[in-house]
Design an enzyme around this catalytic site. Structure first.
Site, PDB file in Angstrom:
ATOM      1  CG  ASP A   1     -20.681 -27.598  -8.317  1.00 40.67           C
ATOM      2  OD1 ASP A   1     -20.822 -26.700  -9.262  1.00 40.67           O
ATOM      3  OD2 ASP A   1     -19.846 -27.776  -7.838  1.00 40.67           O
TER       4      ASP A   1
ATOM      5  CG  ASP B   1     -20.696 -23.152 -11.683  1.00 42.37           C
ATOM      6  OD1 ASP B   1     -20.347 -22.586 -10.763  1.00 42.37           O
ATOM      7  OD2 ASP B   1     -20.199 -23.989 -12.376  1.00 42.37           O
ATOM      8  CD  GLU B   2     -19.402 -23.483  -6.357  1.00 43.86           C
ATOM      9  OE1 GLU B   2     -19.545 -24.717  -5.444  1.00 43.86           O
ATOM     10  OE2 GLU B   2     -18.276 -23.207  -6.724  1.00 43.86           O
TER      11      GLU B   2
END
Length: 400
Positions: free
Chosen positions: A13, A103-104
């Site tokens: 993350d 983003d993860e």
DNA sequence: TCTGGGGTCCTAGGACCC
DNA sequence: TCTGGGGTCCTAGGACCC
């Protein structure tokens, strides 16, 4: 303690993603409180978070908390490029990557021990690679289940690495506040708080029936399972989205809420959505109109077509009809947001070809896909599924 | 200048079919 | 007269996530 496996799932993350990209690209922003987005906070650097600034907070409130924070307008294309580069590092680490958002992602590294080392070694290298190649800090949680890996990365943020060993799972989990559980937001946390339930351990002491009566069937069962650390879901590669939508907040001025202005917004939204549908080679059957009002109440109206489409005029006609039927029946005044989405998505023009393919040859699949591109164009192949020779059913792509 | 824009999953009622 | 049960699809709303 009964141990059923190793901690082989990574949850990676990126930290304060948009703000970190801005700090990477402009050295003057490093070490300083940075807010991305002026109307509402899209992202805040950790220096800004120290002042209590949070994502989704109103811009004015954020400036009140930290008047000297640097506010930058979002650069979505820079974030997309950074995300792509980070996912390349993920894919280089393991083929088993499940993206969750820009983003993860989850990464399964269980089969890589002999090649790449232990989960901890892989996670450490992944963090270093993302920093070296993309210039961004990333936090990784490592555990036996997806859920626990995600909780671990949340606890380890920012710029951290946290491993939950299989024999220390409940000791790690039970002292945590319930808000750490994936799926517990403000409403659920409040319901639990009213009954004096504050930690995951408190939840674990309740019967499933009690949780179901409090929170509904799915939420109750979900929470009960998580509190006892039951999460059998595997890392899934290649999940596809089920809807594509776009929305636009409209001003409070009278003229921006006029029927003509609302129609212009709907036209622009439908145009944007159908472009995205076509470029992704997707079509959809359900058109959804979303409305939001001054008091933050919402309404949705939807219509499902017999056939899926990405045709602008067709979708626009439906959207206009939904507006026409919705507006008179909704007594609330003060429209503040209009959104349109297309759901029930399908692939546009799925071609099923019988091609010779030998599973023992590494190049055979590439050759077959090249063949399809030759015949149907370079963008023809967006997904390939192996079909059984006799059954015509999809077969899993597993090594022999 | 209170609250953007992109999504997922679940519930519950009604229609409809067998 | 009384009275099925299971299943799918559609619609509207709500909670939650990043």
């Amino acid at each position: 303690m009964f141990v059923t496996g190793d901690a082989t799932i990574l949850h990676a993350d990126l930290d304060a993603f948009y703000a970190s990209v801005e700090q990477r690209d402009d050295p003057r922003l490093r070490g300083r409180p940075v807010i991305v987005g002026s109307g509402v906070v899209l992202a805040a650097s950790y220096e800004a978070k120290a002042f209590g600034i949070r994502t989704a907070m109103g811009g004015r409130q954020a400036r009140g908390l930290c008047p000297w924070a640097i506010i930058v307008e979002p650069r979505m294309s820079a974030y997309s490029a950074a995300s792509k580069a980070v996912f390349e590092v993920f894919e280089h680490t393991t083929p088993l990557v499940e993206g969750l958002s820009i983003d993860e992602a989850f990464l399964e590294v269980g089969g890589l021990r002999r090649v790449s080392g232990t989960s901890v070694e892989i996670a450490t290298r992944l963090r270093r690679d993302v920093l070296d190649r993309v210039g961004l800090p990333i936090t990784v949680g490592v555990a036996r289940t997806k859920f626990l890996a995600k909780v671990a990365s949340g606890v380890a943020k920012p710029d951290g690495l946290l491993v939950v060993p299989p024999d220390g799972e409940l000791e790690f989990l039970h002292p945590l506040p319930v808000q750490r559980l994936w799926g517990v937001g403000s409403v659920t946390a409040q319901k639990l708080r009213e009954r004096g339930i504050r930690t995951v351990g408190d939840v674990a002491r309740l019967d499933e029936i009690v949780l179901v009566s409090m929170l509904g069937r799915a939420s109750g069962r979900h929470l009960h399972a998580l509190a006892h650390n039951r999460d059998p879901r595997p890392v899934q590669v290649g999940r596809r989205r089920g809807s594509i939508g776009s929305q636009h907040a409209i001003g409070r001025a009278r003229q921006s809420r006029s029927p003509e202005a609302v129609d212009a917004v709907v036209v622009a939204l439908v145009d944007r959505i159908t472009r995205r549908l076509r470029s992704a080679a997707r079509v959809g059957r359900t058109v959804v109109l979303r409305l939001r009002f001054d008091d933050y109440s919402r309404a949705t109206r939807s219509h499902t077509l017999a056939r899926a489409t990405a045709h602008t005029e067709t979708i626009l006609a439906i959207a206009r009809e939904l507006v026409a039927t919705a507006m008179p029946t909704i007594a609330r005044e003060g429209l503040t947001l209009v959104g349109v989405a297309v759901a029930n998505l399908d692939d546009d023009g799925v071609v099923q070809l019988a091609l010779p393919f030998d599973r023992h040859s590494d190049n055979a699949l590439d050759t077959a896909l090249d063949d399809v591109r030759d015949r149907f164009g370079s963008t023809a192949v967006t997904r390939a599924v192996l079909l059984g020779r006799r059954t015509g059913q999809p077969v899993p792509m597993l090594p022999d």
